[in-house]
Motif scaffolding. Structure first.
Motif, PDB file in Angstrom:
ATOM      1  N   GLY A   9       0.861  -1.180   0.000  1.00 20.55           N
ATOM      2  CA  GLY A   9       0.000   0.000   0.000  1.00 20.55           C
ATOM      3  C   GLY A   9       0.899   1.232   0.000  1.00 20.55           C
ATOM      4  O   GLY A   9       1.862   1.316  -0.765  1.00 20.55           O
ATOM      5  N   ARG A  10       0.638   2.167   0.915  1.00 18.41           N
ATOM      6  CA  ARG A  10       1.513   3.346   1.003  1.00 18.41           C
ATOM      7  C   ARG A  10       2.931   2.967   1.444  1.00 18.41           C
ATOM      8  O   ARG A  10       3.846   3.794   1.402  1.00 18.41           O
ATOM      9  CB  ARG A  10       0.948   4.374   1.955  1.00 18.41           C
ATOM     10  CG  ARG A  10      -0.154   5.227   1.305  1.00 18.41           C
ATOM     11  CD  ARG A  10      -1.305   5.168   2.220  1.00 18.41           C
ATOM     12  NE  ARG A  10      -2.224   6.247   2.127  1.00 18.41           N
ATOM     13  CZ  ARG A  10      -3.549   6.042   2.071  1.00 18.41           C
ATOM     14  NH1 ARG A  10      -4.022   4.812   1.983  1.00 18.41           N
ATOM     15  NH2 ARG A  10      -4.375   7.063   2.076  1.00 18.41           N
ATOM     16  N   ARG A  13       5.815   3.752  -0.864  1.00 12.01           N
ATOM     17  CA  ARG A  13       6.600   4.993  -0.745  1.00 12.01           C
ATOM     18  C   ARG A  13       7.887   4.762   0.061  1.00 12.01           C
ATOM     19  O   ARG A  13       8.953   5.250  -0.280  1.00 12.01           O
ATOM     20  CB  ARG A  13       5.780   6.065  -0.013  1.00 12.01           C
ATOM     21  CG  ARG A  13       4.653   6.693  -0.794  1.00 12.01           C
ATOM     22  CD  ARG A  13       4.015   7.746   0.106  1.00 12.01           C
ATOM     23  NE  ARG A  13       3.004   8.525  -0.558  1.00 12.01           N
ATOM     24  CZ  ARG A  13       1.808   8.790  -0.034  1.00 12.01           C
ATOM     25  NH1 ARG A  13       1.479   8.324   1.158  1.00 12.01           N
ATOM     26  NH2 ARG A  13       0.941   9.525  -0.702  1.00 12.01           N
ATOM     27  N   LEU A  32      -4.125  -7.297   4.328  1.00  7.10           N
ATOM     28  CA  LEU A  32      -5.275  -6.675   4.999  1.00  7.10           C
ATOM     29  C   LEU A  32      -6.578  -7.355   4.607  1.00  7.10           C
ATOM     30  O   LEU A  32      -7.525  -7.385   5.397  1.00  7.10           O
ATOM     31  CB  LEU A  32      -5.345  -5.184   4.654  1.00  7.10           C
ATOM     32  CG  LEU A  32      -4.293  -4.278   5.305  1.00  7.10           C
ATOM     33  CD1 LEU A  32      -4.508  -2.841   4.880  1.00  7.10           C
ATOM     34  CD2 LEU A  32      -4.296  -4.398   6.819  1.00  7.10           C
ATOM     35  N   GLY A  49      -3.840  -1.483  13.152  1.00  7.33           N
ATOM     36  CA  GLY A  49      -4.100  -2.413  12.055  1.00  7.33           C
ATOM     37  C   GLY A  49      -3.992  -1.847  10.654  1.00  7.33           C
ATOM     38  O   GLY A  49      -4.484  -2.454   9.711  1.00  7.33           O
ATOM     39  N   PHE A  50      -3.366  -0.670  10.462  1.00  5.83           N
ATOM     40  CA  PHE A  50      -3.198  -0.156   9.099  1.00  5.83           C
ATOM     41  C   PHE A  50      -1.730  -0.200   8.691  1.00  5.83           C
ATOM     42  O   PHE A  50      -0.835  -0.307   9.543  1.00  5.83           O
ATOM     43  CB  PHE A  50      -3.784   1.256   8.957  1.00  5.83           C
ATOM     44  CG  PHE A  50      -3.111   2.308   9.802  1.00  5.83           C
ATOM     45  CD1 PHE A  50      -1.974   2.957   9.354  1.00  5.83           C
ATOM     46  CD2 PHE A  50      -3.607   2.644  11.052  1.00  5.83           C
ATOM     47  CE1 PHE A  50      -1.347   3.931  10.124  1.00  5.83           C
ATOM     48  CE2 PHE A  50      -2.990   3.609  11.836  1.00  5.83           C
ATOM     49  CZ  PHE A  50      -1.857   4.251  11.375  1.00  5.83           C
ATOM     50  N   ILE A  51      -1.508  -0.163   7.394  1.00  5.72           N
ATOM     51  CA  ILE A  51      -0.148  -0.221   6.854  1.00  5.72           C
ATOM     52  C   ILE A  51       0.178   1.096   6.152  1.00  5.72           C
ATOM     53  O   ILE A  51      -0.743   1.797   5.730  1.00  5.72           O
ATOM     54  CB  ILE A  51       0.015  -1.404   5.877  1.00  5.72           C
ATOM     55  CG1 ILE A  51      -1.018  -1.315   4.732  1.00  5.72           C
ATOM     56  CG2 ILE A  51      -0.080  -2.719   6.587  1.00  5.72           C
ATOM     57  CD1 ILE A  51      -0.834  -2.325   3.626  1.00  5.72           C
ATOM     58  N   PRO A  52       1.472   1.442   6.048  1.00 11.80           N
ATOM     59  CA  PRO A  52       2.619   0.669   6.499  1.00 11.80           C
ATOM     60  C   PRO A  52       3.000   0.994   7.936  1.00 11.80           C
ATOM     61  O   PRO A  52       2.558   1.981   8.510  1.00 11.80           O
ATOM     62  CB  PRO A  52       3.724   1.164   5.559  1.00 11.80           C
ATOM     63  CG  PRO A  52       3.387   2.626   5.360  1.00 11.80           C
ATOM     64  CD  PRO A  52       1.885   2.674   5.320  1.00 11.80           C
ATOM     65  N   GLU A  63       2.568   5.873   9.557  1.00 11.25           N
ATOM     66  CA  GLU A  63       2.382   7.073   8.724  1.00 11.25           C
ATOM     67  C   GLU A  63       3.532   7.198   7.716  1.00 11.25           C
ATOM     68  O   GLU A  63       4.653   7.577   8.072  1.00 11.25           O
ATOM     69  CB  GLU A  63       2.237   8.367   9.544  1.00 11.25           C
ATOM     70  CG  GLU A  63       0.897   8.485  10.256  1.00 11.25           C
ATOM     71  CD  GLU A  63      -0.300   8.622   9.296  1.00 11.25           C
ATOM     72  OE1 GLU A  63      -0.116   9.045   8.136  1.00 11.25           O
ATOM     73  OE2 GLU A  63      -1.428   8.292   9.715  1.00 11.25           O
ATOM     74  N   SER A  64       3.189   6.930   6.457  1.00 11.53           N
ATOM     75  CA  SER A  64       4.224   6.820   5.433  1.00 11.53           C
ATOM     76  C   SER A  64       5.064   8.095   5.283  1.00 11.53           C
ATOM     77  O   SER A  64       6.278   8.027   5.101  1.00 11.53           O
ATOM     78  CB  SER A  64       3.603   6.429   4.088  1.00 11.53           C
ATOM     79  OG  SER A  64       2.658   7.392   3.653  1.00 11.53           O
ATOM     80  N   GLU A 100      -0.096  13.059   0.570  1.00 12.94           N
ATOM     81  CA  GLU A 100      -0.915  12.187   1.415  1.00 12.94           C
ATOM     82  C   GLU A 100      -2.186  12.915   1.885  1.00 12.94           C
ATOM     83  O   GLU A 100      -3.294  12.502   1.586  1.00 12.94           O
ATOM     84  CB  GLU A 100      -0.112  11.691   2.628  1.00 12.94           C
ATOM     85  CG  GLU A 100      -0.917  10.836   3.604  1.00 12.94           C
ATOM     86  CD  GLU A 100      -1.554   9.592   2.978  1.00 12.94           C
ATOM     87  OE1 GLU A 100      -1.062   9.102   1.940  1.00 12.94           O
ATOM     88  OE2 GLU A 100      -2.581   9.138   3.511  1.00 12.94           O
ATOM     89  N   TYR A 108      -8.372   7.602  -1.561  1.00 12.97           N
ATOM     90  CA  TYR A 108      -8.546   6.331  -0.853  1.00 12.97           C
ATOM     91  C   TYR A 108     -10.025   6.121  -0.491  1.00 12.97           C
ATOM     92  O   TYR A 108     -10.577   5.031  -0.635  1.00 12.97           O
ATOM     93  CB  TYR A 108      -7.676   6.349   0.400  1.00 12.97           C
ATOM     94  CG  TYR A 108      -7.734   5.112   1.253  1.00 12.97           C
ATOM     95  CD1 TYR A 108      -7.078   3.950   0.869  1.00 12.97           C
ATOM     96  CD2 TYR A 108      -8.441   5.116   2.456  1.00 12.97           C
ATOM     97  CE1 TYR A 108      -7.127   2.814   1.661  1.00 12.97           C
ATOM     98  CE2 TYR A 108      -8.488   3.986   3.249  1.00 12.97           C
ATOM     99  CZ  TYR A 108      -7.827   2.839   2.846  1.00 12.97           C
ATOM    100  OH  TYR A 108      -7.875   1.717   3.630  1.00 12.97           O
TER     101      TYR A 108
END
Ligand SMILES: N[C@@H](CCC(=O)N[C@@H](CS)C(=O)NCC(=O)O)C(=O)O
Length: 214
Positions: A9-10, A13, A32, A49-52, A63-64, A100, A108
């Motif tokens: 995903g992000r 980056r 996911l 639970g979120f990426i990256p 937070e990318s 972002e 998104y």
């Protein structure tokens, strides 16, 4: 000790930046769609639970954009991050974050509404608002690309990593019709060796790009 990147995903980056900087890392896939709740090792790293996410020794971060800033500050200096005393700095900062906060975050949710939401909720007001936010912010990218080849000026920076990812997300996820200047820009940034090496490392991103190009 090398850096572990959890999830694409992000996270693309972050991997692209690591490749540009020549830093050693490993990519730990996170699925996911299979449900973060089924991946306790990842949830221990990011309970949200979120990426990256990254782990770098004692450091754990999400937070990318913040992760990119951390890596450049800790392992730089690098030409990917113009210094505050230079003329490129303000535009660099602006587009690094606009990639972002203005672009990827908005598109998104358009993707969620158009491709994931139940049929009856696909045309909801917030999805329209998110698309509007994406389009107005994209106007700033278009204007800057009429003035310079890269977002901070003559040189490629991490702001281009941030925005290129957002433009590719818009194209692949919702088929957003990018203009000529944006398409030429993405062709320019994605032809870099660092991008190509990141694509070779990011299997899910590569499969997604191939699917959406069909
Ligand atoms: N602003 C965050 C956004 C992170 C984000 O929303 N990631 C997506 C995938 S690219 C995700 O994990 N979505 C699932 C969720 O939010 O639960 C960043 O730049 O890292």
């Amino acid at each position: 000790m090398s850096i572990t990147v959890f999830g694409e995903g992000r996270g693309f980056r972050v991997v692209w930046l690591l490749e540009e900087m020549g830093l050693p890392y490993q990519l730990r896939p996170v699925d996911l769609l299979a449900g973060a709740e089924n991946d306790p090792e990842f949830l221990a790293i990011n309970p949200a639970g979120f990426i990256p996410a990254i782990v770098d020794g004692e450091v754990t971060m999400v937070e990318s954009i913040a992760i990119m800033e951390y890596l450049m500050a800790r392992y730089g200096p690098t030409p990917l991050a113009p210094t505050p005393d230079g003329a490129a700095f303000p535009l660099y900062q602006q587009f690094l974050h606009l990639g972002e906060a203005g672009l990827a975050a908005s598109i998104y949710f358009v993707n969620g509404a158009r491709n994931i939401a139940p049929e009856a909720e696909r045309n909801n007001w917030s999805a329209g608002q998110a698309l509007d936010v994406f389009e107005t912010r994209l106007g700033l990218v278009t204007r800057q690309l009429a003035r310079a080849p890269y977002l901070a000026g003559d040189r490629f920076t991490a702001a281009d990593i941030s925005v290129t990812y957002a433009l590719e997300l818009a194209k692949r996820a919702v088929g957003f019709p990018l203009g000529e200047a944006e398409l030429a820009y993405v062709a320019r940034t994605s032809s870099r060796d660092g991008y190509q090496r990141a694509m070779a490392a990011c299997h899910a991103t590569r499969a997604w790009a191939e699917r959406s190009a069909r």
